[in-house]
Design a protein around this motif. Structure first.
Motif, PDB file in Angstrom:
ATOM      1  N   GLU A   3       3.804  10.631   1.390  1.00 28.05           N
ATOM      2  CA  GLU A   3       5.291  10.809   2.295  1.00 28.05           C
ATOM      3  C   GLU A   3       6.033  10.790   3.663  1.00 28.05           C
ATOM      4  N   ALA A   4       4.156  10.999   4.272  1.00 31.06           N
ATOM      5  CA  ALA A   4       4.494  11.123   6.379  1.00 31.06           C
ATOM      6  C   ALA A   4       2.902  10.661   6.589  1.00 31.06           C
ATOM      7  N   ALA A   5       2.560   9.534   5.775  1.00 31.45           N
ATOM      8  CA  ALA A   5       1.605   8.864   6.069  1.00 31.45           C
ATOM      9  C   ALA A   5       2.147   7.148   6.766  1.00 31.45           C
ATOM     10  N   LEU A   6       0.661   7.268   7.517  1.00 36.55           N
ATOM     11  CA  LEU A   6       1.137   6.702   9.039  1.00 36.55           C
ATOM     12  C   LEU A   6       0.073   5.017   7.997  1.00 36.55           C
ATOM     13  N   LEU A   7       0.817   3.917   8.330  1.00 35.73           N
ATOM     14  CA  LEU A   7       0.505   2.669   7.729  1.00 35.73           C
ATOM     15  C   LEU A   7       0.199   1.581   9.411  1.00 35.73           C
ATOM     16  N   ARG A  38      -8.005   6.966   6.990  1.00 37.43           N
ATOM     17  CA  ARG A  38      -8.409   8.314   8.272  1.00 37.43           C
ATOM     18  C   ARG A  38      -7.425   9.385   7.825  1.00 37.43           C
ATOM     19  N   ARG A  39      -8.369  10.542   8.163  1.00 40.29           N
ATOM     20  CA  ARG A  39      -6.776  11.620   8.023  1.00 40.29           C
ATOM     21  C   ARG A  39      -5.959  10.962   9.305  1.00 40.29           C
ATOM     22  N   THR A  40      -4.803  12.031   8.981  1.00 36.29           N
ATOM     23  CA  THR A  40      -3.433  11.864  10.151  1.00 36.29           C
ATOM     24  C   THR A  40      -4.358  12.612  11.439  1.00 36.29           C
ATOM     25  N   VAL A  41      -4.624  13.467  11.823  1.00 28.96           N
ATOM     26  CA  VAL A  41      -5.367  14.579  12.874  1.00 28.96           C
ATOM     27  C   VAL A  41      -6.468  13.667  13.262  1.00 28.96           C
ATOM     28  N   SER A  42      -7.105  12.537  12.856  1.00 32.96           N
ATOM     29  CA  SER A  42      -8.523  11.440  12.940  1.00 32.96           C
ATOM     30  C   SER A  42      -8.105  11.156  14.982  1.00 32.96           C
ATOM     31  N   PRO A  43      -8.629  11.448  15.483  1.00 34.39           N
ATOM     32  CA  PRO A  43      -8.795  10.672  17.244  1.00 34.39           C
ATOM     33  C   PRO A  43      -8.784   9.091  16.878  1.00 34.39           C
ATOM     34  N   TRP A  44     -10.089   8.712  16.194  1.00 37.85           N
ATOM     35  CA  TRP A  44     -10.082   7.730  15.705  1.00 37.85           C
ATOM     36  C   TRP A  44      -9.020   6.634  15.507  1.00 37.85           C
ATOM     37  N   ILE A  88       0.633  -0.955   0.331  1.00 39.19           N
ATOM     38  CA  ILE A  88       0.132   0.070  -0.079  1.00 39.19           C
ATOM     39  C   ILE A  88       0.577   1.446  -0.380  1.00 39.19           C
ATOM     40  N   ARG A  89       2.375   1.263   0.906  1.00 44.72           N
ATOM     41  CA  ARG A  89       2.738   2.563   0.972  1.00 44.72           C
ATOM     42  C   ARG A  89       3.974   2.905  -0.156  1.00 44.72           C
ATOM     43  N   ALA A  90       4.068   1.617  -1.027  1.00 42.21           N
ATOM     44  CA  ALA A  90       4.726   1.841  -1.657  1.00 42.21           C
ATOM     45  C   ALA A  90       3.786   2.695  -3.482  1.00 42.21           C
ATOM     46  N   ILE A  98      -3.786   9.854   6.789  1.00 42.03           N
ATOM     47  CA  ILE A  98      -2.816  10.749   5.747  1.00 42.03           C
ATOM     48  C   ILE A  98      -3.443  12.023   5.790  1.00 42.03           C
ATOM     49  N   GLU A  99      -2.959  13.255   5.619  1.00 42.04           N
ATOM     50  CA  GLU A  99      -3.581  14.287   5.578  1.00 42.04           C
ATOM     51  C   GLU A  99      -2.669  14.754   3.775  1.00 42.04           C
ATOM     52  N   PRO A 100      -3.830  15.491   3.337  1.00 43.38           N
ATOM     53  CA  PRO A 100      -5.382  15.782   2.963  1.00 43.38           C
ATOM     54  C   PRO A 100      -5.723  14.352   2.917  1.00 43.38           C
TER      55      PRO A 100
END
Length: 201
Positions: free
Chosen positions: A39-43, A130-136, A28-30, A66-68
């Motif tokens: 580049e800053a996404a979290l998986l 989800r957005r990176t800033v999502s509390p979920w 998925i990252r690729a 990821i944001e946005p």
């Protein structure tokens, strides 16, 4: 007598779940590398298959933060070669498809709760975007790590899941099972939130 079908039936832990999750997350990252914010996404590998020793439905729950939040068409094009397709849920009111139910003690804009959901049936995987800033997004990771660190709570959670799975046998999907599990999540959320924050999460 033949037992009724049960989409919520739990399976014994599979030692291959973490490896499959790592492989899918790497793919998925690729695949999303050209999207804004990639580049800053979290998986993350989340859900019951990410907790060693916990019985679970044999679907890997994965998360992309990821944001946005990507445009649906662009993200769908990236994920299609991996077998993921946009999910609309089993029912019109399926939980957590286009939006998470707001929770937690953070004051955030309403748009933060928007999400995208994808499934890859050949891989038996679900991807929550989800957005990176999502509390979920944070809470799913905190809950996973809290269960890993508290075996007694893991056993209690498993017992609740077994009871709910049996109650929902014969239903065409596991939406009601998912909703019913939220009672345990609601109960322990203050505890795992405090635990995570004490550790600087």
């Amino acid at each position: 007598m033949t037992a009724p079908p049960n989409p919520a039936r739990l399976h014994d832990p599979d030692a291959g779940w973490p490896r499959r999750a790592r492989d899918l997350l790497a793919a998925i990252r690729a695949a999303i590398s050209e999207l804004p914010g990639a580049e800053a996404a979290l998986l993350d590998h989340i859900g019951s298959t990410a907790v060693p020793g916990l019985r679970a439905k044999p679907f890997l729950d994965l998360q992309l933060r990821i944001e946005p939040l990507p445009a649906e068409d662009a993200l769908s094009a990236c994920l299609a070669p991996l077998g993921f397709r946009r999910s609309r849920g089993s029912r019109p009111d399926s939980p957590g498809v286009d939006r998470d139910v707001p929770r937690g003690d953070e004051d955030v804009p309403d748009a933060v709760w928007a999400k995208l959901l994808y499934v890859a049936e050949p891989e038996a995987a679900i991807l929550h975007v989800r957005r990176t800033v999502s509390p979920w997004g944070r809470h799913t990771v905190w809950f996973r790590d809290w269960l890993r660190a508290h075996p007694g709570e893991r056993v209690r959670y498993e017992a609740i899941k077994f009871r709910l799975a049996a109650q929902n046998a014969g239903k065409p999907d596991y939406d009601d099972y998912t909703r019913a599990k939220s009672a345990f999540f609601d109960e322990v959320e203050p505890r795992f939130t405090a635990w995570a924050r004490e550790r600087g999460a």
